[in-house]
Scaffold this active site. Structure first.
Site, PDB file in Angstrom:
ATOM      1  N   SER A 138      43.135   7.434 -40.093  1.00  0.00           N
ATOM      2  CA  SER A 138      41.694   7.206 -40.040  1.00  0.00           C
ATOM      3  C   SER A 138      41.441   5.820 -39.449  1.00  0.00           C
ATOM      4  O   SER A 138      41.989   4.829 -39.934  1.00  0.00           O
ATOM      5  CB  SER A 138      41.110   7.302 -41.458  1.00  0.00           C
ATOM      6  OG  SER A 138      39.740   6.995 -41.453  1.00  0.00           O
ATOM      7  N   LYS A 164      41.369  10.216 -36.632  1.00  0.00           N
ATOM      8  CA  LYS A 164      40.005  10.349 -37.152  1.00  0.00           C
ATOM      9  C   LYS A 164      39.271   9.071 -36.812  1.00  0.00           C
ATOM     10  O   LYS A 164      39.736   7.970 -37.125  1.00  0.00           O
ATOM     11  CB  LYS A 164      40.061  10.576 -38.659  1.00  0.00           C
ATOM     12  CG  LYS A 164      38.733  10.452 -39.373  1.00  0.00           C
ATOM     13  CD  LYS A 164      38.848  11.043 -40.756  1.00  0.00           C
ATOM     14  CE  LYS A 164      38.353  10.057 -41.795  1.00  0.00           C
ATOM     15  NZ  LYS A 164      38.456  10.617 -43.159  1.00  0.00           N
ATOM     16  N   LYS A 166      35.873   6.848 -37.113  1.00  0.00           N
ATOM     17  CA  LYS A 166      34.647   6.658 -37.882  1.00  0.00           C
ATOM     18  C   LYS A 166      33.483   6.465 -36.913  1.00  0.00           C
ATOM     19  O   LYS A 166      33.607   5.723 -35.931  1.00  0.00           O
ATOM     20  CB  LYS A 166      34.771   5.429 -38.775  1.00  0.00           C
ATOM     21  CG  LYS A 166      35.800   5.585 -39.888  1.00  0.00           C
ATOM     22  CD  LYS A 166      35.266   6.495 -40.990  1.00  0.00           C
ATOM     23  CE  LYS A 166      36.139   6.409 -42.232  1.00  0.00           C
ATOM     24  NZ  LYS A 166      35.644   7.308 -43.296  1.00  0.00           N
ATOM     25  N   ASP A 191      34.308  11.021 -38.348  1.00  0.00           N
ATOM     26  CA  ASP A 191      33.825  10.983 -39.736  1.00  0.00           C
ATOM     27  C   ASP A 191      32.590  10.085 -39.794  1.00  0.00           C
ATOM     28  O   ASP A 191      32.659   8.888 -39.496  1.00  0.00           O
ATOM     29  CB  ASP A 191      34.928  10.442 -40.668  1.00  0.00           C
ATOM     30  CG  ASP A 191      34.530  10.498 -42.143  1.00  0.00           C
ATOM     31  OD1 ASP A 191      33.414  10.970 -42.452  1.00  0.00           O
ATOM     32  OD2 ASP A 191      35.348  10.073 -42.993  1.00  0.00           O
ATOM     33  N   GLU A 216      33.259  15.240 -39.854  1.00  0.00           N
ATOM     34  CA  GLU A 216      33.305  15.131 -41.312  1.00  0.00           C
ATOM     35  C   GLU A 216      32.014  14.517 -41.839  1.00  0.00           C
ATOM     36  O   GLU A 216      31.563  13.489 -41.319  1.00  0.00           O
ATOM     37  CB  GLU A 216      34.525  14.271 -41.670  1.00  0.00           C
ATOM     38  CG  GLU A 216      34.797  14.120 -43.158  1.00  0.00           C
ATOM     39  CD  GLU A 216      36.056  13.270 -43.415  1.00  0.00           C
ATOM     40  OE1 GLU A 216      36.841  13.043 -42.477  1.00  0.00           O
ATOM     41  OE2 GLU A 216      36.238  12.831 -44.554  1.00  0.00           O
ATOM     42  N   ASP A 241      33.290  16.158 -47.145  1.00  0.00           N
ATOM     43  CA  ASP A 241      34.032  15.195 -47.962  1.00  0.00           C
ATOM     44  C   ASP A 241      33.156  14.861 -49.169  1.00  0.00           C
ATOM     45  O   ASP A 241      33.254  15.509 -50.224  1.00  0.00           O
ATOM     46  CB  ASP A 241      34.363  13.951 -47.088  1.00  0.00           C
ATOM     47  CG  ASP A 241      34.971  12.779 -47.841  1.00  0.00           C
ATOM     48  OD1 ASP A 241      35.088  12.830 -49.073  1.00  0.00           O
ATOM     49  OD2 ASP A 241      35.339  11.768 -47.190  1.00  0.00           O
ATOM     50  N   LYS A 265      39.925  15.273 -51.872  1.00  0.00           N
ATOM     51  CA  LYS A 265      40.387  13.989 -52.412  1.00  0.00           C
ATOM     52  C   LYS A 265      40.533  14.180 -53.910  1.00  0.00           C
ATOM     53  O   LYS A 265      39.569  14.571 -54.587  1.00  0.00           O
ATOM     54  CB  LYS A 265      39.372  12.876 -52.122  1.00  0.00           C
ATOM     55  CG  LYS A 265      39.323  12.442 -50.656  1.00  0.00           C
ATOM     56  CD  LYS A 265      38.339  11.304 -50.436  1.00  0.00           C
ATOM     57  CE  LYS A 265      38.285  10.934 -48.954  1.00  0.00           C
ATOM     58  NZ  LYS A 265      37.152  10.027 -48.647  1.00  0.00           N
ATOM     59  N   GLY A 293      41.852  10.403 -47.840  1.00  0.00           N
ATOM     60  CA  GLY A 293      42.421   9.159 -48.345  1.00  0.00           C
ATOM     61  C   GLY A 293      41.338   8.204 -48.794  1.00  0.00           C
ATOM     62  O   GLY A 293      40.177   8.314 -48.377  1.00  0.00           O
TER      63      GLY A 293
HETATM   64  O1  OSB Z   1      35.391   8.972 -45.764  1.00  0.00           O
HETATM   65  O2  OSB Z   1      37.442   9.464 -45.788  1.00  0.00           O
HETATM   66  C1  OSB Z   1      36.544   8.632 -45.958  1.00  0.00           C
HETATM   67  C2  OSB Z   1      38.031   5.167 -46.602  1.00  0.00           C
HETATM   68  C3  OSB Z   1      37.188   4.719 -47.584  1.00  0.00           C
HETATM   69  C4  OSB Z   1      36.153   5.513 -48.013  1.00  0.00           C
HETATM   70  C5  OSB Z   1      35.952   6.769 -47.445  1.00  0.00           C
HETATM   71  C6  OSB Z   1      36.803   7.242 -46.467  1.00  0.00           C
HETATM   72  C7  OSB Z   1      37.851   6.413 -46.022  1.00  0.00           C
HETATM   73  C8  OSB Z   1      38.760   6.783 -44.941  1.00  0.00           C
HETATM   74  C9  OSB Z   1      40.131   6.139 -44.941  1.00  0.00           C
HETATM   75  O3  OSB Z   1      38.465   7.503 -44.020  1.00  0.00           O
HETATM   76  C10 OSB Z   1      41.196   7.078 -45.366  1.00  0.00           C
HETATM   77  C11 OSB Z   1      42.503   6.348 -45.595  1.00  0.00           C
HETATM   78  O4  OSB Z   1      43.111   5.915 -44.623  1.00  0.00           O
HETATM   79  O5  OSB Z   1      42.899   6.197 -46.767  1.00  0.00           O
HETATM   80 MG    MG Z   2      35.321  10.984 -45.152  1.00  0.00          MG
END
Ligand code: OSB
Ligand code: MG
Length: 371
Positions: A138, A164, A166, A191, A216, A241, A265, A293
């Site tokens: 991510s 992924k 953001k 995401d 996402e 999510d 999660k 994650g």
């Molecule tokens: O939306 O998946 C998410 C990190 C913090 C809060 C929300 C998210 C995330 C990530 C990072 O996308 C996932 C990771 O590398 O642990």
């Molecule tokens: Mg997410």
């Protein structure tokens, strides 16, 4: 036979991410969180990690609410109701509404200790069979498109199976177009962490030409109705999510057509038992799942790896190697992703040892509870 838990130790840790991680709702750098250590009368140790952050940006839970709920409600429930299987923990905690990350941290430690008592791996105790798992990465919102392209290039060289990216308003369609231009065949997804509303439908439709694996959580963190409307208009699969906190949330979202993919999660849904129920439902209904994650340290990472061995986890998850996040992790060995694959450990429980020195170095407070 009941699991004779004798002690629970709550370790509050502070760890510093190697580099800041930015999402549409905020930036993470320093991370405070809880490690739960559980000890039974036979000397086994089980570990769980709370994925709640310091601020209620991702969900309503925080490190502070976790402390209150774990100490004042969940540990007293475990003291009153001994369990013989970790599946029972969900029922013991049922009188407490939500607070899923707090519940999952304790439940995860019970699962670890249960697997160790049975001399099996956590993965096998859950019913998982994979020997290795596929993982992606991510990538947070970057200062510039150039930085993003460089990071993607690095991740591709590392062999991560999907990227992924953001997004947020002002950092979305144009940026992803640029990424697609430079990486025409790379598996990419976006995401949004709830940064859009239905008013943005026409804007989001432009993503369809980019062949993303999925988008996402584009809409509200608590929505499944508008997502169903959006999914009807989008070719790009929607993945949920934030909106999914339970088996019933997953069932309703699938029945409404709110998503085609679910990010599971463990903390968000209240534990491994609930994660497995969602997994089994998605398998029966042909919905792909992957493991999300929360910038976990080693204990949480180990739980994610074990869960991902279940067979409906058919898409690469967000569980990157420890060194992506930390100078030093709290487990030994650290989690290593090679060519986008993580080898599932074969020693009992979570399969990683706690690095006691590192745990101590990162500890800011500690509390012991006797059962
Ligand atoms: O939306 O998946 C998410 C990190 C913090 C809060 C929300 C998210 C995330 C990530 C990072 O996308 C996932 C990771 O590398 O642990
Ligand atoms: Mg997410």
């Amino acid at each position: 036979m009941t699991i004779p838990i004798s002690q629970i130790i709550l370790h509050k840790l502070r760890m510093n991410l190697k580099s800041p991680f930015s999402t549409s709702f905020g930036t993470f750098q320093e991370k405070d969180f809880f490690i739960v250590e559980m000890i039974d009368q036979d000397g086994n140790q089980g570990f769980g990690e709370s994925v709640a952050f310091s601020s209620p940006w991702y969900s309503e839970e925080t490190v502070g609410t976790n402390q209150h709920v774990i100490e004042d409600f969940l540990i007293p429930l475990l003291q009153k109701h001994p369990v013989s299987h970790p599946d029972e923990v969900t029922k013991v905690f049922a009188p407490i509404r939500r607070n899923n990350m707090a519940k999952a941290a304790l439940e995860g430690a019970v699962w670890d200790i249960y697997a160790k008592r049975n001399e099996t791996t956590l993965a096998k105790a859950l019913g998982g069979e994979k020997k290795e798992i596929e993982v992606g990465i991510s990538i947070g919102i970057q200062p510039s498109v150039k930085d993003l392209l460089n990071t993607i290039e690095w991740a591709a060289e590392e062999g991560y199976k999907r990227m992924k990216i953001k997004i947020k308003p002002g950092w979305d369609v144009d940026v992803l177009r640029e990424v697609r231009k430079h990486f025409p065949t790379l598996p990419i997804m976006a995401d949004a962490n709830s940064a859009y509303t239905l008013k943005d439908i026409d804007h989001l439709k432009q993503l369809d030409e980019l062949e993303l694996m999925m988008i996402e959580q584009p809409l509200e963190h608590d929505d499944i109705v508008d997502h169903a409307l959006l999914q009807k208009e989008l070719e790009t699969p929607v993945c949920l999510d934030e909106s999914i906190h339970s088996f019933d949330d997953a069932r309703k979202a699938v029945e409404l057509g709110s998503c085609k993919i679910i990010n599971i999660k463990i903390g968000r849904v209240g534990g491994l038992t609930e994660s497995k129920r969602i997994h089994d439902y998605c398998k029966a209904n042909n919905i792909a799942v992957w493991c999300g994650g929360m910038l976990e340290a080693g204990v949480g990472r180990a739980h994610n790896i074990a869960l991902t061995t279940l067979d409906q986890f058919i898409l690469p998850g967000d569980t990157a190697g420890s060194s992506r996040y930390w100078e030093k992790d709290i487990i030994e060995p650290e989690v290593v992703a090679k060519n986008g694959m993580i080898k599932v450990p074969d020693t009992p429980g979570i399969g990683y040892e706690i690095n006691r020195q590192a745990l101590e170095d990162f500890t800011i407070s500690k509390k012991v509870f006797t059962l």
